[in-house]
Design an enzyme around this catalytic site. Sequence first.
Site, PDB file in Angstrom:
ATOM      1  N   ARG A 109      74.456  69.777   9.537  1.00 29.55           N
ATOM      2  CA  ARG A 109      74.105  70.792   8.548  1.00 29.55           C
ATOM      3  C   ARG A 109      74.967  70.571   7.311  1.00 29.55           C
ATOM      4  O   ARG A 109      76.177  70.337   7.418  1.00 29.55           O
ATOM      5  CB  ARG A 109      74.341  72.203   9.095  1.00 29.55           C
ATOM      6  CG  ARG A 109      73.295  72.672  10.106  1.00 29.55           C
ATOM      7  CD  ARG A 109      71.931  72.932   9.458  1.00 29.55           C
ATOM      8  NE  ARG A 109      70.907  73.382  10.384  1.00 29.55           N
ATOM      9  CZ  ARG A 109      70.033  72.582  11.013  1.00 29.55           C
ATOM     10  NH1 ARG A 109      70.063  71.288  10.809  1.00 29.55           N
ATOM     11  NH2 ARG A 109      69.120  73.083  11.821  1.00 29.55           N
ATOM     12  N   GLU A 141      69.578  72.618  -0.033  1.00 28.04           N
ATOM     13  CA  GLU A 141      68.473  71.663   0.077  1.00 28.04           C
ATOM     14  C   GLU A 141      67.281  72.271  -0.663  1.00 28.04           C
ATOM     15  O   GLU A 141      66.988  73.440  -0.431  1.00 28.04           O
ATOM     16  CB  GLU A 141      68.106  71.435   1.545  1.00 28.04           C
ATOM     17  CG  GLU A 141      69.179  70.647   2.281  1.00 28.04           C
ATOM     18  CD  GLU A 141      68.930  70.463   3.764  1.00 28.04           C
ATOM     19  OE1 GLU A 141      67.866  70.912   4.238  1.00 28.04           O
ATOM     20  OE2 GLU A 141      69.773  69.889   4.433  1.00 28.04           O
ATOM     21  N   HIS A 168      66.665  65.517   4.772  1.00 27.15           N
ATOM     22  CA  HIS A 168      66.601  66.237   6.057  1.00 27.15           C
ATOM     23  C   HIS A 168      65.433  65.714   6.912  1.00 27.15           C
ATOM     24  O   HIS A 168      64.529  66.467   7.276  1.00 27.15           O
ATOM     25  CB  HIS A 168      66.464  67.752   5.812  1.00 27.15           C
ATOM     26  CG  HIS A 168      66.937  68.581   6.972  1.00 27.15           C
ATOM     27  ND1 HIS A 168      67.532  69.807   6.819  1.00 27.15           N
ATOM     28  CD2 HIS A 168      66.885  68.374   8.317  1.00 27.15           C
ATOM     29  CE1 HIS A 168      67.831  70.313   8.020  1.00 27.15           C
ATOM     30  NE2 HIS A 168      67.438  69.455   8.941  1.00 27.15           N
TER      31      HIS A 168
HETATM   32  C1  DGY Z   1      66.909  70.690  13.596  1.00 28.16           C
HETATM   33  O1  DGY Z   1      66.070  70.549  14.500  1.00 28.16           O
HETATM   34  O2  DGY Z   1      67.812  71.509  13.650  1.00 28.16           O
HETATM   35  C2  DGY Z   1      66.705  69.821  12.410  1.00 28.16           C
HETATM   36  O3  DGY Z   1      67.776  69.860  11.553  1.00 28.16           O
HETATM   37  C3  DGY Z   1      65.442  70.229  11.706  1.00 28.16           C
HETATM   38  O4  DGY Z   1      65.638  71.429  11.126  1.00 28.16           O
END
Ligand code: DGY
Length: 323
Positions: free
Chosen positions: A236, A265, A284
């Site tokens: 993250r 983002e 992402h």
């Molecule tokens: C997750 O699955 O947490 C990925 O980052 C997609 O959001």
Amino acid sequence: MKIFISGMIPESGIEMLKKEGCEVEVWSGKQLSEKELIDKCKDADGYINVMTPVTANFLKQSSHLKVISTFSVGFNHIDLSTATQLGIPVGNTPDVLSNATADVAFLLMLNVSRKAFYNYSKIRTGNWNQGFDAVSHLGQELNGKTLGIFGMGRIGIKMAEKCKGAYGMNIIYHNRNRHEQAEKELGAVYVSFDELLKQSDILSLHAPLSDDNKGLFNKHVFEKMKPNAILVNTARGAMVNEEDLVEALKNQQIWGAGLDVTDPEPIPKDHPLLTMESVAITPHIGSATVEARNAMSDLCAKNILAGLKGEKLPCVVNPEVYK
Ligand code: DGY
């Protein structure tokens, strides 16, 4: 039963829900506000959340929901304690995306080590001025380097396996708990956080975002890292202080960074990280393979169907709800 889905997801899970007689509404517009979401869920029995904040207020106004499943493994965008208090089980989609996400971590590591995106952008913008150049574009090799894993879970171990297999890397890790499989099968060594910073040539982040690690990777941390170190983040964006990262790269405190996640983002178009030589950024896309996304869609549907029947969700993130 009515199911609301707050963004487009692959058809397979939607089909599964429809086959079981569910009426499904999929939102295909821009991200809904809290108020719009409350309105959309007012007659719903189940809700599939596609990275939209699930706030305490939304949950209180939607306490009739029998089940929520997030289309992600991460659930930091969900107010879990409120969901639990209201008796709403929340599901997620672990495992099925681990390989795909570790692939992106590997891709970013390799990309940064050879400055690939930066060099590609030079070609695209007409700035490849000399054919073969013996003294520029120089990267660094990965053979026998030390990979530090912050958060040795399902994705972290996949990244460690790939790096061990491809480059014979030494694996060290820092985690809340010891990871027996990683130690036994990969010879991974558990180290303190400071040792992780001190020894890692590549430091790859795989922990879930928490209050403890929000902004943790800041100037104080970069100061302790090796000057040749590459930071990789597929977890993250909020774990990394991006202003401090820019400074650490400029001051050559660390060598490079590969980021699949940023905060915010999308990253602003004029962000200094976007023009730095040993930085690679992807939007992402950790779980963005056909295989992983189809499996995530199916898993969401299975969570929802179990919740509607009052059964335990196959992947529940607030098991306390059943106590
Ligand atoms: C997750 O699955 O947490 C990925 O980052 C997609 O959001």
